[in-house]
Design a protein around this motif. Sequence first.
Motif, PDB file in Angstrom:
ATOM      1  N   LEU A 275      -6.812   8.309  -1.674  1.00 25.84           N
ATOM      2  CA  LEU A 275      -5.902   7.372  -2.319  1.00 25.84           C
ATOM      3  C   LEU A 275      -6.554   6.260  -2.262  1.00 25.84           C
ATOM      4  CD1 LEU A 275      -2.765   8.999  -3.990  1.00 25.84           C
ATOM      5  CD2 LEU A 275      -4.676   8.564  -5.258  1.00 25.84           C
ATOM      6  N   LEU A 276      -6.273   5.807  -0.199  1.00 30.35           N
ATOM      7  CA  LEU A 276      -6.369   4.910  -0.067  1.00 30.35           C
ATOM      8  C   LEU A 276      -7.503   4.095  -0.072  1.00 30.35           C
ATOM      9  CD1 LEU A 276      -3.906   5.670   3.307  1.00 30.35           C
ATOM     10  CD2 LEU A 276      -3.808   3.826   1.794  1.00 30.35           C
ATOM     11  N   ALA A 277      -8.221   5.186   0.728  1.00 29.81           N
ATOM     12  CA  ALA A 277     -10.400   4.808   0.227  1.00 29.81           C
ATOM     13  C   ALA A 277     -10.759   4.390  -0.705  1.00 29.81           C
ATOM     14  CB  ALA A 277     -10.453   6.050   1.128  1.00 29.81           C
TER      15      ALA A 277
ATOM     16  N   SER B 166       0.599  -1.097  -0.111  1.00 33.46           N
ATOM     17  CA  SER B 166      -0.166   0.121   0.017  1.00 33.46           C
ATOM     18  C   SER B 166       0.767   1.392  -0.068  1.00 33.46           C
ATOM     19  CB  SER B 166      -1.270   0.064   1.282  1.00 33.46           C
ATOM     20  OG  SER B 166      -0.148  -0.464   2.322  1.00 33.46           O
ATOM     21  N   ALA B 167       2.075   1.007   0.807  1.00 32.51           N
ATOM     22  CA  ALA B 167       2.978   2.011   0.442  1.00 32.51           C
ATOM     23  C   ALA B 167       3.635   2.835  -0.624  1.00 32.51           C
ATOM     24  CB  ALA B 167       3.965   2.111   2.107  1.00 32.51           C
ATOM     25  N   ALA B 168       4.242   0.876  -1.250  1.00 33.29           N
ATOM     26  CA  ALA B 168       4.492   1.656  -2.542  1.00 33.29           C
ATOM     27  C   ALA B 168       3.293   2.610  -3.784  1.00 33.29           C
ATOM     28  CB  ALA B 168       4.664   0.346  -3.333  1.00 33.29           C
TER      29      ALA B 168
ATOM     30  N   TYR C   2      -8.520   0.682  -1.504  1.00 35.09           N
ATOM     31  CA  TYR C   2      -8.933  -0.176  -0.605  1.00 35.09           C
ATOM     32  C   TYR C   2     -10.395  -0.151  -0.271  1.00 35.09           C
ATOM     33  CZ  TYR C   2      -4.299  -0.496  -0.679  1.00 35.09           C
ATOM     34  OH  TYR C   2      -2.523  -1.301  -1.849  1.00 35.09           O
ATOM     35  N   GLY C   3     -11.001   0.477  -0.234  1.00 33.43           N
ATOM     36  CA  GLY C   3     -12.404   0.277   0.487  1.00 33.43           C
ATOM     37  C   GLY C   3     -12.545   0.581   1.488  1.00 33.43           C
TER      38      GLY C   3
END
Length: 75
Positions: free
Chosen positions: A45-47, A24-26, A50-51
Motif C-alpha cells: 500500500l505504501l509503495a 501515511s499511518a492514517a 507514495y511511489g
Amino acid sequence: IARRQRQMCIRDSNFNKLVTLNESAAYLWQAVEDRDFSPELLAGLLAERYGIDHDRASADAVNICEAWQKAGVTE
C-alpha cells in the motif's frame, strides 16, 4: 476515531489512551481497518500510494506494525 488536518487519532484496545497517526499511518489504518493485515500488505500500500521503493516501504511497514502493537491498537 477523531480526524484532524492530515492526522487521525485512534484509541487503544482498552480505551485508555489516544494514538495520533500521521497522514501515511492514517491512510494505512483506514485501508486495513477491521481486517487482517501484514507488514507485506502495508508495504504494498505504501509503495503504491507514495511511489517509494519496496525496501523502504517494507522497513516503514515493519516499523508501523511494531508501533501499533506497542501502542496497543493491534494484537
